[in-house]
Scaffold this motif. Sequence first.
Motif, PDB file in Angstrom:
ATOM      1  N   ASP A  76       0.914 -24.560 -11.733  1.00  0.00           N
ATOM      2  CA  ASP A  76       0.207 -25.986 -10.685  1.00  0.00           C
ATOM      3  C   ASP A  76       1.420 -26.907 -10.971  1.00  0.00           C
ATOM      4  OD1 ASP A  76      -1.576 -27.970  -9.332  1.00  0.00           O
ATOM      5  OD2 ASP A  76      -2.641 -26.288  -8.879  1.00  0.00           O
ATOM      6  N   ALA A  77       1.241 -28.076  -9.689  1.00  0.00           N
ATOM      7  CA  ALA A  77       2.325 -28.730  -9.373  1.00  0.00           C
ATOM      8  C   ALA A  77       2.727 -30.002 -10.202  1.00  0.00           C
ATOM      9  CB  ALA A  77       2.696 -29.292  -7.893  1.00  0.00           C
ATOM     10  N   LYS A  78       0.539 -29.749 -10.378  1.00  0.00           N
ATOM     11  CA  LYS A  78       0.296 -31.339 -11.160  1.00  0.00           C
ATOM     12  C   LYS A  78       0.733 -30.993 -12.281  1.00  0.00           C
ATOM     13  CE  LYS A  78      -3.567 -31.968 -12.678  1.00  0.00           C
ATOM     14  NZ  LYS A  78      -3.657 -32.694 -14.131  1.00  0.00           N
ATOM     15  N   PHE A  79       1.286 -30.237 -12.822  1.00  0.00           N
ATOM     16  CA  PHE A  79       2.310 -29.933 -14.259  1.00  0.00           C
ATOM     17  C   PHE A  79       4.082 -29.119 -14.163  1.00  0.00           C
ATOM     18  CE2 PHE A  79      -2.339 -28.740 -15.242  1.00  0.00           C
ATOM     19  CZ  PHE A  79      -2.341 -29.632 -16.482  1.00  0.00           C
ATOM     20  N   SER A  80       4.125 -29.707 -13.221  1.00  0.00           N
ATOM     21  CA  SER A  80       5.636 -29.783 -13.025  1.00  0.00           C
ATOM     22  C   SER A  80       6.538 -30.190 -13.694  1.00  0.00           C
ATOM     23  CB  SER A  80       5.847 -29.242 -11.530  1.00  0.00           C
ATOM     24  OG  SER A  80       7.388 -28.866 -11.738  1.00  0.00           O
ATOM     25  N   GLY A  81       7.587 -29.775 -14.443  1.00  0.00           N
ATOM     26  CA  GLY A  81       7.523 -30.165 -15.622  1.00  0.00           C
ATOM     27  C   GLY A  81       7.784 -31.338 -16.673  1.00  0.00           C
ATOM     28  N   ARG A  82       5.989 -30.703 -16.901  1.00  0.00           N
ATOM     29  CA  ARG A  82       5.106 -31.936 -17.767  1.00  0.00           C
ATOM     30  C   ARG A  82       4.979 -30.430 -19.004  1.00  0.00           C
ATOM     31  NH1 ARG A  82       0.743 -34.389 -17.363  1.00  0.00           N
ATOM     32  NH2 ARG A  82       0.368 -33.346 -15.327  1.00  0.00           N
ATOM     33  N   VAL A  83       5.017 -28.925 -19.377  1.00  0.00           N
ATOM     34  CA  VAL A  83       5.027 -28.560 -20.077  1.00  0.00           C
ATOM     35  C   VAL A  83       5.981 -27.802 -20.200  1.00  0.00           C
ATOM     36  CG1 VAL A  83       3.151 -26.522 -20.681  1.00  0.00           C
ATOM     37  CG2 VAL A  83       2.773 -28.624 -18.934  1.00  0.00           C
TER      38      VAL A  83
END
Length: 202
Positions: free
Chosen positions: A143-150
């Motif tokens: 999902d876009a909300k986790f993009s680059g953060r996982v």
Amino acid sequence: MRSEPASLRLRGSFVVNVTQTSYQAEENHNITLEWTFTTKPDRSIIIIHDKLSVLCHEEEKMICRILLLLILTSCVSGSFVVNVTQTSYQAEENHNITLEWTFTTNPDRSIKSLNILCDLITNSKQFVLYHVHEGVEVSESQDAKFSGRVQSDKDALREGRIRLQVSRLRTDDSGLYLCEVNTDDGFSVGRCQLNVTGKLIQ
């Protein structure tokens, strides 16, 4: 001998029952697992899992999905299990955290048989955090909300560990995290809760 039906009631009159709470079968035989649930004429078909489908109204989608995952997990027999190292996590906004699950490993199992789907489920929405299909990470599913953060630990997968570092935490990252693992050896689900609090302004 059939066991007495069991039921789980969530919100209002929507109920899912099992026709049997326990099944016994022999290897290489077939078996039919059966559930019943409250129906309405305006429900539409949604796919819960590649091996499960259920009739649900859109507003009940999250409830149905969690409910059937819990029921399926309780019915799975054998030694394949997914566990969480912690059932509950607490963190502050803008900090990082590592969520970890472990699953039963088999030295004879190919990495290509490994399928993983990790989601965040809140009161109203579902967000894909991490997806592995046949041993390959599918970043497009995230999902876009986790993009680059996982960030995932790929080496840990071969050891039966799912380690996901979530960075720059937000308060809306709070919720229930489900990790479904499906292999040739079986299917199981591990779940944990994350609560992200805002930073205190001094």
